[in-house]
Design an enzyme around this catalytic site. Structure first.
Site, mmCIF file in Angstrom:
data_model
loop_
_atom_site.group_PDB
_atom_site.id
_atom_site.type_symbol
_atom_site.label_atom_id
_atom_site.label_comp_id
_atom_site.label_asym_id
_atom_site.label_seq_id
_atom_site.Cartn_x
_atom_site.Cartn_y
_atom_site.Cartn_z
ATOM 1 N N SER A 1 0.859 -1.189 0.000
ATOM 2 C CA SER A 1 0.000 0.000 0.000
ATOM 3 C C SER A 1 0.890 1.231 0.000
ATOM 4 O O SER A 1 2.002 1.200 0.532
ATOM 5 C CB SER A 1 -0.851 -0.022 1.267
ATOM 6 O OG SER A 1 -1.254 1.289 1.601
ATOM 7 N N SER A 2 0.364 2.342 -0.547
ATOM 8 C CA SER A 2 1.182 3.558 -0.586
ATOM 9 C C SER A 2 1.355 4.183 0.800
ATOM 10 O O SER A 2 2.141 5.107 0.957
ATOM 11 C CB SER A 2 0.568 4.573 -1.547
ATOM 12 O OG SER A 2 -0.712 4.944 -1.107
ATOM 13 N N CYS A 3 0.642 3.662 1.816
ATOM 14 C CA CYS A 3 0.816 4.226 3.165
ATOM 15 C C CYS A 3 2.137 3.795 3.806
ATOM 16 O O CYS A 3 2.464 4.212 4.909
ATOM 17 C CB CYS A 3 -0.356 3.874 4.059
ATOM 18 S SG CYS A 3 -0.396 2.146 4.501
ATOM 19 N N LEU B 1 -7.415 2.494 -3.684
ATOM 20 C CA LEU B 1 -8.146 1.734 -4.709
ATOM 21 C C LEU B 1 -9.649 1.877 -4.502
ATOM 22 O O LEU B 1 -10.094 2.135 -3.385
ATOM 23 C CB LEU B 1 -7.767 0.257 -4.609
ATOM 24 C CG LEU B 1 -6.275 -0.029 -4.754
ATOM 25 C CD1 LEU B 1 -5.968 -1.454 -4.326
ATOM 26 C CD2 LEU B 1 -5.834 0.213 -6.192
ATOM 27 N N LYS C 1 2.836 -3.825 6.247
ATOM 28 C CA LYS C 1 3.049 -3.825 4.795
ATOM 29 C C LYS C 1 4.541 -3.696 4.457
ATOM 30 O O LYS C 1 5.017 -4.309 3.502
ATOM 31 C CB LYS C 1 2.252 -2.677 4.152
ATOM 32 C CG LYS C 1 0.767 -2.953 4.106
ATOM 33 C CD LYS C 1 0.481 -4.011 3.053
ATOM 34 C CE LYS C 1 -0.878 -4.618 3.159
ATOM 35 N NZ LYS C 1 -1.033 -5.845 2.369
ATOM 36 N N HIS D 1 -13.054 3.234 3.062
ATOM 37 C CA HIS D 1 -12.228 4.348 2.615
ATOM 38 C C HIS D 1 -13.143 5.469 2.091
ATOM 39 O O HIS D 1 -14.344 5.285 1.920
ATOM 40 C CB HIS D 1 -11.257 3.885 1.525
ATOM 41 C CG HIS D 1 -10.110 3.111 2.070
ATOM 42 N ND1 HIS D 1 -10.035 1.743 2.019
ATOM 43 C CD2 HIS D 1 -8.991 3.511 2.720
ATOM 44 C CE1 HIS D 1 -8.918 1.351 2.595
ATOM 45 N NE2 HIS D 1 -8.260 2.396 3.034
ATOM 46 N N TYR E 1 -0.711 -0.640 10.190
ATOM 47 C CA TYR E 1 -0.920 -1.264 8.875
ATOM 48 C C TYR E 1 0.323 -1.087 8.009
ATOM 49 O O TYR E 1 0.795 -2.029 7.356
ATOM 50 C CB TYR E 1 -2.138 -0.596 8.220
ATOM 51 C CG TYR E 1 -2.507 -1.168 6.880
ATOM 52 C CD1 TYR E 1 -3.046 -2.447 6.778
ATOM 53 C CD2 TYR E 1 -2.343 -0.428 5.714
ATOM 54 C CE1 TYR E 1 -3.397 -2.965 5.538
ATOM 55 C CE2 TYR E 1 -2.697 -0.941 4.480
ATOM 56 C CZ TYR E 1 -3.222 -2.209 4.398
ATOM 57 O OH TYR E 1 -3.576 -2.735 3.182
HETATM 58 P P1 GDP Z 1 -6.332 7.228 4.024
HETATM 59 O O1 GDP Z 1 -6.052 7.510 2.577
HETATM 60 O O2 GDP Z 1 -5.541 6.107 4.580
HETATM 61 O O3 GDP Z 1 -6.239 8.486 4.869
HETATM 62 O O4 GDP Z 1 -7.827 6.677 4.138
HETATM 63 P P2 GDP Z 1 -9.314 7.175 3.884
HETATM 64 O O5 GDP Z 1 -9.736 6.832 2.495
HETATM 65 O O6 GDP Z 1 -10.133 6.580 4.983
HETATM 66 O O7 GDP Z 1 -9.339 8.760 4.064
HETATM 67 C C1 GDP Z 1 -8.846 9.650 3.115
HETATM 68 C C2 GDP Z 1 -9.255 11.073 3.420
HETATM 69 O O8 GDP Z 1 -10.651 11.250 3.193
HETATM 70 C C3 GDP Z 1 -9.003 11.530 4.867
HETATM 71 O O9 GDP Z 1 -8.549 12.873 4.836
HETATM 72 C C4 GDP Z 1 -10.407 11.469 5.483
HETATM 73 O O10 GDP Z 1 -10.584 12.340 6.577
HETATM 74 C C5 GDP Z 1 -11.241 11.918 4.292
HETATM 75 N N1 GDP Z 1 -12.671 11.578 4.375
HETATM 76 C C6 GDP Z 1 -13.693 12.458 4.173
HETATM 77 N N2 GDP Z 1 -14.881 11.859 4.385
HETATM 78 C C7 GDP Z 1 -14.612 10.570 4.684
HETATM 79 C C8 GDP Z 1 -15.450 9.445 4.987
HETATM 80 O O11 GDP Z 1 -16.694 9.531 5.037
HETATM 81 N N3 GDP Z 1 -14.827 8.253 5.231
HETATM 82 C C9 GDP Z 1 -13.453 8.131 5.177
HETATM 83 N N4 GDP Z 1 -12.905 6.921 5.405
HETATM 84 N N5 GDP Z 1 -12.641 9.181 4.925
HETATM 85 C C10 GDP Z 1 -13.209 10.368 4.673
#
Ligand code: GDP
Length: 317
Positions: free
Chosen positions: A111-113, A170, A144, A183, A140
């Site tokens: 993962s890119s994290c 993804l 990874k 996500h 996580y």
């Molecule tokens: P990340 O890429 O590992 O940070 O995972 P996420 O996809 O969960 O979050 C990406 C970004 O989207 C973060 O800045 C979250 O705060 C924002 N975000 C906005 N609304 C939402 C939501 O309803 N769910 C999630 N998971 N993230 C959200």
């Protein structure tokens, strides 16, 4: 160059998930006839003895190691033990069984994290382990990173042909739409669709809307995985993405325009933003002859169609 014969025994570990199901779809479409899968009740991938037994019985020749405990920013912060333990164990058992049973080639998906929070953008593969990680997904990311190192160590010590790919965020069919663990992209599809169905107009988006994220359709990822399986034999992990990113605000507006154009967006800044940006440098992948083909708006539309069809099927049942 490793051509997978059409009748090769190919194990997709994690076939029920977003990525695994896309790889199975793609292998089936390409006419592979011996795709091996094992559900969670049949095989606990955290159990080395069980995994060894399964490999002895099924003798896979190619392995796509795409199984894992995954989730969005909230799930990562609230279930750190599961994210670390499950993923470390799953990577270790499948890699070790693949060595013991002389698998021809294994592709491990990270993962890119894995990259440092403050990595220079766009992020090249050599940024790995050059700085502290983003705290919201550190467990996580550690698991990874251990997976990448495991593949490299097995390559160096045992001569195994194990390669690693690091995808950006993804999305696509079979994604997780549960708001507590999903996500952002599927979460926003669901939130706008719920608001549309309920006749409300305000939709809550977590954080400030300013972080940037890059999104790759999972069918493009499956295509990249098969490409790497056939064309790449290196020790270095390979970034997989589009190289294009956008702010969460822009993503929310794009989804709103597709799902519920009358809605307004409210940012809940009590929720975390996570890492400010993680745009991948995809030059290595491009030099290997691969680029993405599904534009984001088209991918969101088709994922929304899939979501609606599922939802309709469930409510009609
Ligand atoms: P990340 O890429 O590992 O940070 O995972 P996420 O996809 O969960 O979050 C990406 C970004 O989207 C973060 O800045 C979250 O705060 C924002 N975000 C906005 N609304 C939402 C939501 O309803 N769910 C999630 N998971 N993230 C959200």
């Amino acid at each position: 160059m490793t051509e997978q014969p059409k009748d090769a025994r190919i194990f997709v570990a994690g076939h029920r998930g977003l990525v695994g199901s896309a790889i199975v779809r793609r292998l089936e479409r390409d006419g592979y006839t011996n795709i091996l899968t094992a559900s969670r009740d049949q095989l606990d991938l955290r159990d080395q003895a069980a995994v060894n037994y399964w490999f002895r019985a099924n003798r896979p020749e190619y392995v796509y190691l795409v199984a894992g405990t995954v989730g969005g920013i909230l799930a990562n912060s609230t279930r750190p033990a599961e994210f670390l333990y499950d993923n470390m164990m799953i990577h270790a058992t499948v890699v070790e069984a693949s060595r013991l049973h002389e698998v021809t080639k294994l592709l491990y998906l990270g993962s890119s994290c894995i990259y440092p929070r403050e990595a220079a953008q766009p992020i090249t593969e050599d940024a790995l382990l050059t700085g502290p990680l983003e705290p919201t997904n550190e467990p996580y990311a550690i698991a990874k990173i251990a997976g990448i190192k495991l593949c490299q160590a097995y390559r160096r010590q045992y001569g195994c042909n194990f390669i690693s790919a690091m995808p950006t965020n993804l999305y696509g069919p079979n994604d997780n739409f549960d708001l507590n663990s999903s996500h952002v992209l599927p979460a926003l599809i669901r939130k706008f669709d719920d608001a549309r169905a309920e006749g409300t107009t305000e939709v809550e988006v977590w954080g400030s809307g300013t972080p940037y994220r890059e999104f790759l359709h999972v069918d493009d990822l499956a295509d990249a995985c098969l490409h790497l399986m056939e064309h790449y034999d290196g020790d270095q992990h390979v970034n997989v993405g589009t190289g294009l990113d956008l702010t969460i605000r822009d993503l929310a507006e794009t989804i709103r325009d597709i799902v519920h154009p009358d809605a307004t967006i409210r940012f809940d800044t009590s929720k975390p933003d996570g890492t400010p940006r993680k745009q991948l440098d995809v030059s290595l992948l491009e030099s290997l002859g691969w680029t993405h083909s599904i534009p984001l708006d088209q991918g969101i539309r088709s994922t929304y169609d899939w979501y609606r069809a599922q939802h309709f099927a469930t409510s009609a049942a």
